[in-house]
Design an enzyme around this catalytic site. Structure first.
Site, short mmCIF file in Angstrom:
data_model
loop_
_atom_site.label_atom_id
_atom_site.label_comp_id
_atom_site.label_asym_id
_atom_site.label_seq_id
_atom_site.Cartn_x
_atom_site.Cartn_y
_atom_site.Cartn_z
N LYS A 249 0.85 -1.19 0.00
CA LYS A 249 0.00 0.00 0.00
C LYS A 249 0.89 1.24 0.00
O LYS A 249 1.75 1.41 0.86
CB LYS A 249 -0.90 0.00 1.24
CG LYS A 249 -1.65 1.32 1.47
CD LYS A 249 -2.31 1.35 2.85
CE LYS A 249 -2.86 2.73 3.18
NZ LYS A 249 -3.43 2.80 4.55
N LYS A 261 -9.69 13.25 8.32
CA LYS A 261 -9.13 12.94 9.64
C LYS A 261 -9.08 14.19 10.51
O LYS A 261 -9.08 15.32 9.99
CB LYS A 261 -7.69 12.41 9.48
CG LYS A 261 -7.57 11.09 8.76
CD LYS A 261 -6.10 10.72 8.59
CE LYS A 261 -5.92 9.40 7.87
NZ LYS A 261 -6.34 8.25 8.69
N ASP A 272 1.91 6.68 5.48
CA ASP A 272 0.88 5.74 5.06
C ASP A 272 1.25 4.96 3.81
O ASP A 272 0.44 4.24 3.25
CB ASP A 272 -0.46 6.47 4.85
CG ASP A 272 -1.66 5.58 5.12
OD1 ASP A 272 -1.49 4.56 5.81
OD2 ASP A 272 -2.76 5.90 4.65
N ASP A 331 -11.88 7.21 4.30
CA ASP A 331 -10.62 7.04 5.03
C ASP A 331 -10.25 5.56 5.17
O ASP A 331 -9.19 5.25 5.70
CB ASP A 331 -10.72 7.68 6.42
CG ASP A 331 -9.38 7.84 7.09
OD1 ASP A 331 -8.36 7.90 6.37
OD2 ASP A 331 -9.33 7.89 8.34
N GLU A 333 -9.25 3.75 2.77
CA GLU A 333 -8.85 3.80 1.37
C GLU A 333 -7.78 2.78 1.00
O GLU A 333 -7.66 2.37 -0.16
CB GLU A 333 -8.36 5.21 1.01
CG GLU A 333 -6.91 5.54 1.34
CD GLU A 333 -6.57 5.44 2.82
OE1 GLU A 333 -5.42 5.12 3.14
OE2 GLU A 333 -7.45 5.69 3.66
N ARG A 335 -7.39 -0.35 1.58
CA ARG A 335 -7.91 -1.64 1.08
C ARG A 335 -8.41 -1.50 -0.35
O ARG A 335 -8.41 -2.48 -1.11
CB ARG A 335 -8.98 -2.16 2.02
CG ARG A 335 -10.24 -1.31 2.11
CD ARG A 335 -11.01 -1.54 3.40
NE ARG A 335 -10.30 -1.01 4.57
CZ ARG A 335 -10.75 -1.11 5.82
NH1 ARG A 335 -11.90 -1.71 6.07
NH2 ARG A 335 -10.06 -0.61 6.81
#
Length: 481
Positions: A249, A261, A272, A331, A333, A335
């Site tokens: 990811k 957020k 992330d 949020d 996102e 996956r």
């Protein structure tokens, strides 16, 4: 931090610092240097050094007629390569060796015959000496020793440590970079440099992904002005066997999108893309080590932003697999990025197994803190291999269950599935979502939200990006020769 091998002790001068690692809690240091510098034992007694794990004592050599300084580092009784590495990390992660001139590191006789002791020592010194301070003024940057040499380190052990550290350092640098620098296109450009090591690189832009039907991934990035990317890295040196596939990811910055957020802590969402960083770092280390294996690395790179084109809660997207997804929370996102990347990898390469890595859920932090990554899998044999690699590498994992009850929590009012499953068991329902895209392929999901980035120094280095996953994936690939 650059580490070199040293076949014999140099002539001592005022720039030298001697760092002695010992595993005995009551160390007998008389022969620590093969009979040279017998005063070392007296210095240990004067420093009240007892050799216990985690202890460090520094004392000048001047009083004994030698210039310089000696630092004793203890690893305790029953030491192995892990405890030696951990002690080495601690010795360079702090300021004790900062601006130390020429440093010579010596393993005491009670440690020198441990398997992989010198290689672990060298890697630990490198890991602890990592700093990300390129955006600080030069006066505030970490100044490493002029030289750092390990007595008795073989060329083979040094090369192995250097290859692994280079991959970990790359992953750490990628995670530590600010999002205005490491955009999806810039990440793709940096990953493409692995071509210089012999990795076959392919980069797909938004048009190519749209032609493949990757609407789940593209929906995440449609609110950003920066183009989403899919990078494919191929290392095929293992004969005719099916490749092992790593999928990462790569959300280069995550505002949460329309489901935005809270402002507090959002700056940490530069990390992330830790899964994509781990995959890229692992491919770098595998290529540098010239492992005889077949490995595919795939990373989905996006930016999740809330502009007028951004995906909305309630939107329905069609994944590359043909399954439809109701986006209840923008949020959740990661996956959506992974499901298309997994489908692409499965369909195109028919891998022997897929391992995906993602900073996927805050819920995994509630369960495991920063100590373990959550492990989810449809295959017990793959889990056993991952557990072995985890034990070897020190990248710890803990398995969670997957069941029909958790899967049923993903029901949607209008689509084949929703992208969230409610308040409870958030890490598990995220994994259940991904499992819907793997088919019969052996698969494991690693939720590394707690291990990719830490706020305190840890066993493998200073605070910040850890490079978690690189060592795990390299050991897994090495075990598949």
């Amino acid at each position: 931090m650059n580490v070199t091998s040293l076949p014999m002790l140099p002539d001592w001068n005022h720039d030298h610092m001697l760092v002695v690692f010992t595993g005995l809690e009551r160390p007998d240091l008389a022969n620590i240097l093969g009979g040279r510098h017998e005063h070392v034992e007296r210095l240990a007694a004067r420093a009240k050094f007892d050799g216990k794990s985690g202890t460090m004592k520094s004392i000048p050599l001047l009083d004994d007629g030698f210039p310089g300084e000696v630092v004793f580092v203890g690893v305790g009784n029953d030491a192995d390569h892990k405890s030696i590495e951990k002690a080495a990390v601690k010795s360079t992660a702090g300021d004790m060796l900062k601006k130390a001139g020429n440093v010579v590191v010596v393993l005491a006789n009670d440690l020198s015959d441990k398997p992989n002791a010198h290689g672990a020592l060298a890697l630990g010194l490198m890991l602890g000496g990592y700093r990300f301070d390129i955006y600080r003024k030069e006066a505030d940057r970490f100044t490493p020793p002029k030289s750092l040499s390990v007595l008795g380190l073989t060329t083979a052990d040094l090369q192995k440590a250097e290859a692994l550290y280079a991959g970990i350092k790359l992953a750490r640098d990628l995670v530590n970079e600010p999002a205005n620098i490491l955009t999806p296109p810039e990440f793709a450009k940096r990953a493409s440099k692995l071509a210089d090591l012999g990795v076959d690189i392919e980069v797909l832009g938004e048009k190519q992904m749209a032609d493949l039907g990757m609407s789940a991934l593209l929906g995440v990035g449609q609110g950003s002005e920066l183009e989403s990317q899919l990078v494919v890295m191929k290392w095929l040196k293992g004969g005719e066997e099916a490749p092992l596939a790593f999928v990462g990811k790569g959300v280069c910055f995550d505002t949460g999108g329309i489901s935005i957020k809270p402002a507090s802590g959002m700056e940490e969402m530069t990390m992330d893309m830790g899964g994509a960083a781990a995959v890229t770092g692992a491919m770098h280390a595998i290529a540098t080590s010239d492992l005889a294996c077949n490995v595919i690395g795939v990373i989905g790179l996006v930016e999740n932003m809330p502009d007028g084109r951004a995906q909305r809660p309630g939107d329905v997207v069609t994944s590359m697999s043909g399954q439809t997804i109701e986006v209840l929370n923008t949020d959740a996102e990661g996956r959506l990025v992974l499901c298309d990347a997994i489908t692409f990898t499965k369909d195109r390469f028919q891998p022997s197994a897929i391992i995906d890595l993602a900073t996927l859920t805050g819920a995994i932090l509630v369960s495991l803190g920063h100590e373990y990554a959550g492990l989810f899998s449809n295959n017990d044999d793959l889990v056993a291999r991952l557990n072995t690699a985890s034990e070897q590498s020190g990248d710890r994992v803990w398995r969670f269950p997957l069941t029909e009850k958790f899967d049923s929590m993903l029901r949607s009012r209008v689509a084949d599935m929703a992208n969230i499953g409610g308040r409870w068991a958030g890490s598990i329902t995220a994994a259940q979502f991904l499992q819907r895209f793997v088919g019969d392929t052996p698969w494991a999901h690693l939720d590394i939200a707690g291990t990719a980035y830490v706020k305190e120094p840890h066993d493998q280095g200073p605070k910040g990006a850890t490079g978690y996953g690189v060592r795990l994936l390299v050991d897994l690939a090495a075990g598949k020769k």
